[in-house]
Design an enzyme around this catalytic site. Sequence first.
Site: not given
Ligand code: FPP
Length: 231
Positions: A15-16, A63
């Site tokens: 997250d983040g 998501n």
């Molecule tokens: C949450 O942060 C993150 C996600 C929903 C996506 C995670 C995906 C990756 C790390 C990349 C792809 C994965 C692989 C396995 C290569 P957020 O977007 O909710 O952050 P925020 O809370 O700060 O908005």
Amino acid sequence: MERSLLPRHIGIIMDGNGRWAKKRLMPRTAGHVQGAKAFRKCLRHCADIGIECVTFYAFSTENWKRPDEEVGAIMKLFSEYLDEALGMDDKDIIMRFIGDRSRLSEKLREKMLRIEEDTAANINGTICCIAVNYGGRDDIVGAVQELIAEGYDWSDVTEDAISRHLDTRGLPDVDLIIRPSGEQRISNFLIWQAAYAEYVFMDVLWPDFTEKDLDFALEEYAKRNRRFGGV
Ligand code: FPP
């Protein structure tokens, strides 16, 4: 660290990414690009220290509510990682995926299946489980539906039977959940499997998460006194 003090199964909520990008006046997708790099480093570290299993939450059933562009960017990063992993032939890692694949593209599903088959024989490796279109409630509903389809009698519906029908069948229960970015919630991740997990919440944003942060979480875990409801 002594082996017996290490968790068998770690769950990581990546997250983040969005906040990381926002702080730098960059598009959210840039945060995901950096997040994918942090994922690679973290997985490598888990394999190097001999963690049995680590599950990364890459995309939840919720998501899909994000803008198409962002969803597309995450799927692209995931697909790129699969291509890379398919080419690597890394004997230290067994790849597994959890979540409902039916909404993913055919191409992605094919790659996922191929990599699961290609790495299944690496039995001494770390199991890297990636949760894509995963929701803990959806996982439990799926398990119950399977039990019904298999004709289970109500009295045979036990905790063990449900565990054996979840996407994580065959994996140990989660011992440690790590959530960076300062949020302190489970967000529908492995809710059944984490019934007795220890939680380590950290302020670092996922794209900045390093091997040191994982070590910190493991040290924190090693200090916990797990009682599983006993004394
Ligand atoms: C949450 O942060 C993150 C996600 C929903 C996506 C995670 C995906 C990756 C790390 C990349 C792809 C994965 C692989 C396995 C290569 P957020 O977007 O909710 O952050 P925020 O809370 O700060 O908005």
